[in-house]
Write a protein that holds these residues in place. Structure first.
Motif, PDB file in Angstrom:
ATOM      1  N   SER A 190      44.647  27.966  30.476  1.00 52.38           N
ATOM      2  CA  SER A 190      45.043  28.101  31.874  1.00 52.38           C
ATOM      3  C   SER A 190      46.435  27.508  32.045  1.00 52.38           C
ATOM      4  O   SER A 190      46.915  26.727  31.220  1.00 52.38           O
ATOM      5  N   GLY A 191      47.086  27.884  33.143  1.00 54.70           N
ATOM      6  CA  GLY A 191      48.416  27.352  33.417  1.00 54.70           C
ATOM      7  C   GLY A 191      48.416  25.845  33.548  1.00 54.70           C
ATOM      8  O   GLY A 191      49.343  25.169  33.091  1.00 54.70           O
ATOM      9  N   THR A 192      47.366  25.299  34.168  1.00 58.60           N
ATOM     10  CA  THR A 192      47.293  23.844  34.358  1.00 58.60           C
ATOM     11  C   THR A 192      47.255  23.124  33.023  1.00 58.60           C
ATOM     12  O   THR A 192      47.996  22.164  32.791  1.00 58.60           O
ATOM     13  N   ARG A 193      46.395  23.587  32.123  1.00 58.31           N
ATOM     14  CA  ARG A 193      46.287  22.928  30.819  1.00 58.31           C
ATOM     15  C   ARG A 193      47.600  23.015  30.057  1.00 58.31           C
ATOM     16  O   ARG A 193      48.058  22.025  29.468  1.00 58.31           O
ATOM     17  N   ALA A 194      48.204  24.189  30.049  1.00 57.82           N
ATOM     18  CA  ALA A 194      49.456  24.363  29.309  1.00 57.82           C
ATOM     19  C   ALA A 194      50.543  23.440  29.857  1.00 57.82           C
ATOM     20  O   ALA A 194      51.283  22.807  29.085  1.00 57.82           O
ATOM     21  N   ARG A 195      50.653  23.354  31.185  1.00 57.82           N
ATOM     22  CA  ARG A 195      51.669  22.489  31.783  1.00 57.82           C
ATOM     23  C   ARG A 195      51.411  21.020  31.454  1.00 57.82           C
ATOM     24  O   ARG A 195      52.333  20.261  31.128  1.00 57.82           O
ATOM     25  N   CYS A 196      50.149  20.621  31.553  1.00 54.69           N
ATOM     26  CA  CYS A 196      49.805  19.227  31.239  1.00 54.69           C
ATOM     27  C   CYS A 196      50.089  18.903  29.779  1.00 54.69           C
ATOM     28  O   CYS A 196      50.648  17.843  29.451  1.00 54.69           O
ATOM     29  N   MET A 197      49.693  19.806  28.874  1.00 54.71           N
ATOM     30  CA  MET A 197      49.910  19.560  27.445  1.00 54.71           C
ATOM     31  C   MET A 197      51.398  19.441  27.139  1.00 54.71           C
ATOM     32  O   MET A 197      51.814  18.601  26.322  1.00 54.71           O
ATOM     33  N   HIS A 198      52.209  20.271  27.783  1.00 52.21           N
ATOM     34  CA  HIS A 198      53.652  20.218  27.546  1.00 52.21           C
ATOM     35  C   HIS A 198      54.203  18.860  27.964  1.00 52.21           C
ATOM     36  O   HIS A 198      54.991  18.233  27.229  1.00 52.21           O
ATOM     37  N   ARG A 199      53.770  18.352  29.107  1.00 49.32           N
ATOM     38  CA  ARG A 199      54.255  17.060  29.603  1.00 49.32           C
ATOM     39  C   ARG A 199      53.727  15.911  28.737  1.00 49.32           C
ATOM     40  O   ARG A 199      54.456  14.955  28.451  1.00 49.32           O
ATOM     41  N   LEU A 200      52.459  15.991  28.333  1.00 52.40           N
ATOM     42  CA  LEU A 200      51.883  14.931  27.511  1.00 52.40           C
ATOM     43  C   LEU A 200      52.572  14.856  26.147  1.00 52.40           C
ATOM     44  O   LEU A 200      52.851  13.770  25.631  1.00 52.40           O
ATOM     45  N   CYS A 201      52.821  16.019  25.561  1.00 52.27           N
ATOM     46  CA  CYS A 201      53.505  16.044  24.263  1.00 52.27           C
ATOM     47  C   CYS A 201      54.907  15.452  24.376  1.00 52.27           C
ATOM     48  O   CYS A 201      55.348  14.679  23.508  1.00 52.27           O
ATOM     49  N   LYS A 202      55.597  15.797  25.447  1.00 56.62           N
ATOM     50  CA  LYS A 202      56.937  15.257  25.654  1.00 56.62           C
ATOM     51  C   LYS A 202      56.888  13.742  25.802  1.00 56.62           C
ATOM     52  O   LYS A 202      57.713  13.014  25.225  1.00 56.62           O
ATOM     53  N   ALA A 203      55.895  13.248  26.564  1.00 63.01           N
ATOM     54  CA  ALA A 203      55.786  11.795  26.802  1.00 63.01           C
ATOM     55  C   ALA A 203      55.473  11.036  25.526  1.00 63.01           C
ATOM     56  O   ALA A 203      55.917   9.897  25.351  1.00 63.01           O
ATOM     57  N   MET A 204      54.694  11.660  24.615  1.00 65.75           N
ATOM     58  CA  MET A 204      54.287  10.954  23.394  1.00 65.75           C
ATOM     59  C   MET A 204      55.132  11.333  22.180  1.00 65.75           C
ATOM     60  O   MET A 204      54.862  10.887  21.063  1.00 65.75           O
ATOM     61  N   GLY A 205      56.142  12.189  22.387  1.00 70.40           N
ATOM     62  CA  GLY A 205      57.051  12.539  21.302  1.00 70.40           C
ATOM     63  C   GLY A 205      56.504  13.535  20.314  1.00 70.40           C
ATOM     64  O   GLY A 205      56.896  13.537  19.145  1.00 70.40           O
ATOM     65  N   PHE A 206      55.587  14.413  20.766  1.00 63.73           N
ATOM     66  CA  PHE A 206      55.012  15.428  19.873  1.00 63.73           C
ATOM     67  C   PHE A 206      55.763  16.746  20.019  1.00 63.73           C
ATOM     68  O   PHE A 206      56.436  16.989  21.020  1.00 63.73           O
ATOM     69  N   ASP A 207      55.585  17.614  19.036  1.00 62.58           N
ATOM     70  CA  ASP A 207      56.155  18.955  19.087  1.00 62.58           C
ATOM     71  C   ASP A 207      55.152  19.883  19.778  1.00 62.58           C
ATOM     72  O   ASP A 207      54.206  20.360  19.159  1.00 62.58           O
ATOM     73  N   TYR A 208      55.346  20.116  21.064  1.00 63.49           N
ATOM     74  CA  TYR A 208      54.408  20.940  21.836  1.00 63.49           C
ATOM     75  C   TYR A 208      54.315  22.351  21.264  1.00 63.49           C
ATOM     76  O   TYR A 208      53.218  22.935  21.171  1.00 63.49           O
ATOM     77  N   LYS A 209      55.435  22.911  20.860  1.00 64.73           N
ATOM     78  CA  LYS A 209      55.457  24.276  20.355  1.00 64.73           C
ATOM     79  C   LYS A 209      54.570  24.411  19.123  1.00 64.73           C
ATOM     80  O   LYS A 209      53.824  25.390  18.985  1.00 64.73           O
ATOM     81  N   GLU A 210      54.635  23.433  18.229  1.00 68.96           N
ATOM     82  CA  GLU A 210      53.827  23.484  17.004  1.00 68.96           C
ATOM     83  C   GLU A 210      52.336  23.389  17.324  1.00 68.96           C
ATOM     84  O   GLU A 210      51.510  24.108  16.755  1.00 68.96           O
ATOM     85  N   ILE A 211      51.978  22.477  18.248  1.00 70.14           N
ATOM     86  CA  ILE A 211      50.573  22.325  18.630  1.00 70.14           C
ATOM     87  C   ILE A 211      50.071  23.572  19.344  1.00 70.14           C
ATOM     88  O   ILE A 211      48.968  24.065  19.076  1.00 70.14           O
ATOM     89  N   ALA A 212      50.874  24.116  20.263  1.00 67.51           N
ATOM     90  CA  ALA A 212      50.471  25.303  21.020  1.00 67.51           C
ATOM     91  C   ALA A 212      50.301  26.512  20.102  1.00 67.51           C
ATOM     92  O   ALA A 212      49.365  27.312  20.265  1.00 67.51           O
ATOM     93  N   GLU A 213      51.194  26.646  19.123  1.00 68.73           N
ATOM     94  CA  GLU A 213      51.086  27.766  18.180  1.00 68.73           C
ATOM     95  C   GLU A 213      49.835  27.634  17.319  1.00 68.73           C
ATOM     96  O   GLU A 213      49.122  28.614  17.077  1.00 68.73           O
ATOM     97  N   ALA A 214      49.549  26.414  16.879  1.00 76.37           N
ATOM     98  CA  ALA A 214      48.335  26.179  16.085  1.00 76.37           C
ATOM     99  C   ALA A 214      47.095  26.490  16.906  1.00 76.37           C
ATOM    100  O   ALA A 214      46.129  27.086  16.403  1.00 76.37           O
ATOM    101  N   ARG A 215      47.101  26.104  18.171  1.00 81.94           N
ATOM    102  CA  ARG A 215      45.954  26.370  19.042  1.00 81.94           C
ATOM    103  C   ARG A 215      45.765  27.874  19.253  1.00 81.94           C
ATOM    104  O   ARG A 215      44.653  28.382  19.220  1.00 81.94           O
ATOM    105  N   PHE A 216      46.873  28.584  19.478  1.00 86.78           N
ATOM    106  CA  PHE A 216      46.782  30.034  19.678  1.00 86.78           C
ATOM    107  C   PHE A 216      46.141  30.711  18.473  1.00 86.78           C
ATOM    108  O   PHE A 216      45.220  31.527  18.612  1.00 86.78           O
TER     109      PHE A 216
END
Length: 549
Positions: A415-441
């Motif tokens: 959902s849009g909410t989850r994606a937006r939250c994950m993007h912000r959380l990854c940024k806050a903790m210094g993770f690569d959101y794109k890599e995690i999102a691609e793996a999840r897809f």
């Protein structure tokens, strides 16, 4: 003060990358019989059904085992049963349990050092990647009573860069732990947020006075009606992966398990790395790859990523009739289930109406080794026995021969909410959101499709003819080509893709202008909302944005 042991060490996860049908289970069972694993061994399986299959194989090899499965007593009971099975005085050395049950144990063990110690002499073998991460989302109304309803917020410290991102203040770890353990402490969703915070995860907290009826994928958003409410969101890898730090040996088995979302996230969040397991745990090399992949043809519906909404808009008019023309008679197929409520997409019902007259056989998307469609697995079964297993009478002959055509028309998107939250959380903790999102897809879509295609004659070594598969979008096809079928052919089904119209901000700007004009005239928020046909929460948010600007 109780600390998670993963803060003190980072032992690796050892993995076996094994395609469906390569013999990873056969290899594991033989190693168990040969005594390769010294001491107590815990095998963690995705479902109770797969536990039943293991039981048959263990009995055939005269291996003594015990199983821990959930029953009427729920989560607390399953954790207690696992505790008992891991106790030194429990004489059975081989124990079977599910992913879900062991994740519950590990979640509790993260705050209980004695439970961590109970795994110190145990071999933990996880069959298939744990697909559920620990994304926690809690929405509560009446945000004005935040301090009264959520006393733990004063024990979390805002990030310097974003005051809506909170981290545990270590000075108050004991207070948060005590609050977490209180039986009356808010909801289970809030407890999950607190648990993640205790593991060092960032927490988003925001007032959300806006109704979000639909997200970018056409899915009903988790937020729903959120007038005067507050939400908390956080993320953590699947808790069972924590056992890699407490156990004697941790072995992860499955297809591309080292590329799974939880494993990638565990690398970022916990510093846990994946390493190739010793050769003794791997199936034979010649069985662990698909050969002659030039005979595999993958037909793609959409060039661009496909949401459920996009899929459904062209499902009846073009996708299904064109698929029938492409595949002809006799094939297996999988789709999303029918959905009701805000998004009424009857995928299953419509697909059945189109495909069954053409000897289409519906198959579940999740296989986990359960396969009766590849020909050789049907030998010796009567038509009546096949019907019990789910194959329709008219399709029995196709099943005996083995299906060489498979249609996967499904889409799983966040959902849009989850994606937006994950993007912000990854940024806050210094993770690569794109890599995690691609793996999840790919875990939710491409690997699900691969599990499904493995139910065809693909696994039948005696079959050397062509194999024809249909997938939802090009990203899935290219993933399958890169990881499984390097010499396959990819072609488009021919569906004319409807381009999404770009969004404009004119309407939003007009609404904002109307709100500020009425507010400057001295009108109250309630009256502004009534006049413009907006929620009071929406008016409140727009005024906050205007003041912030």
């Amino acid at each position: 003060m109780q600390q998670n042991k993963t803060q003190d060490s980072t032992k690796p996860i050892h993995y076996v990358n094994s395609i469906c049908g390569a013999g990873k289970t056969y290899t594991l069972l033989n190693n168990l019989k040969a005594g390769v694993f010294q001491g107590k061994t815990l095998i963690v399986l995705p479902t109770n059904k797969l536990i039943e299959q293991y039981e048959d194989d263990l009995k055939a090899r005269a291996i003594i085992y015990s199983k821990v499965v959930s029953g009427e007593n729920g989560h607390i009971k399953i954790v207690q049963l696992i505790k008992s099975a891991l106790a030194p005085d429990y004489h059975i050395q081989l124990i079977l349990c599910t992913h879900k049950g062991f994740a519950l144990y590990c979640k509790e063990a993260a705050l209980d050092e004695s439970m961590q110690e109970a795994l110190s002499n145990v071999n933990v073998i996880v069959d298939e990647s744990p697909t559920d991460d620990f994304f926690s989302f809690a929405k509560v109304t009446y945000a004005d009573a935040r301090e009264e309803n959520f006393p733990f917020t004063k024990w979390l410290t805002p990030s310097e860069d974003d005051p809506t991102i909170l981290f545990l203040n270590e000075q108050y770890r004991d207070e948060v732990t005590r609050y977490y353990n209180e039986p009356h402490a808010s909801s289970q969703h809030i407890k999950n947020v607190l648990w993640s915070a205790l593991q060092g995860a960032a927490v988003i907290t925001e007032d959300r006075p806006v109704k979000q009826p639909e997200d970018d994928n056409g899915e009903e958003d988790e937020m729903g009606e959120c007038l005067d409410s507050v939400f908390f969101a956080t993320t953590f890898p699947n808790p069972l992966l924590l056992a890699s730090q407490w156990s004697k040996k941790f072995l992860l088995l499955g297809s591309n398990v080292h590329k799974a979302e939880s494993i990638i996230q565990a690398g970022f969040q916990l510093g846990i790395q994946c390493k190739r397991a010793d050769d003794i745990h791997w199936p034979p090399v010649e069985r662990n790859r698909y050969t002659e992949t030039t005979r595999v043809n993958i037909t793609v519906v959409f060039k661009n990523p496909a949401s459920k909404q996009k899929l459904y808009k062209q499902f009846t008019e073009s996708i299904l009739p064109m698929t029938v023309r492409k595949m002809g008679q006799g094939f297996i197929y999988a789709t999303n289930n029918d959905s009701e409520g805000f998004t009424n997409y009857p995928f299953s019902t419509i697909a059945d109406e189109w495909f069954k007259p053409h000897r289409g056989q519906r198959v579940s998307m999740s296989s986990y080794g359960l396969n009766i469609y590849a020909g050789h697995n049907c030998h010796g079964l009567t038509k009546e026995e096949l019907m019990v297993k789910g194959i329709e009478t008219d399709n029995a002959d196709d099943a005996y021969m083995g299906y060489t055509k498979a249609v996967y028309l499904a889409s799983v998107r966040d959902s849009g909410t989850r994606a937006r939250c994950m993007h912000r959380l990854c940024k806050a903790m210094g993770f690569d959101y794109k890599e995690i999102a691609e793996a999840r897809f790919h875990e939710q879509n491409s690997e699900k499709a691969m599990q499904f295609f493995a139910r065809s004659a693909l696994r039948d070594k005696s079959y050397t003819g062509d194999l024809n598969f249909v997938v939802t979008d090009l990203a899935m096809a290219e993933y399958l080509q890169e990881n499984y079928f390097p010499d396959c052919t990819i072609e488009m089904l021919g569906v004319k893709e409807i381009e999404r119209k770009p969004r404009t901000s004119d309407k939003g700007n007009e609404t904002k202008d109307n709100v500020i004009n009425l507010f400057n005239q001295g009108m109250k928020q309630k009256d502004i909302a009534e006049q413009l046909n907006l929620s009071k929460g929406r008016v409140s948010q727009l005024l906050k944005e205007i003041k912030a600007a």
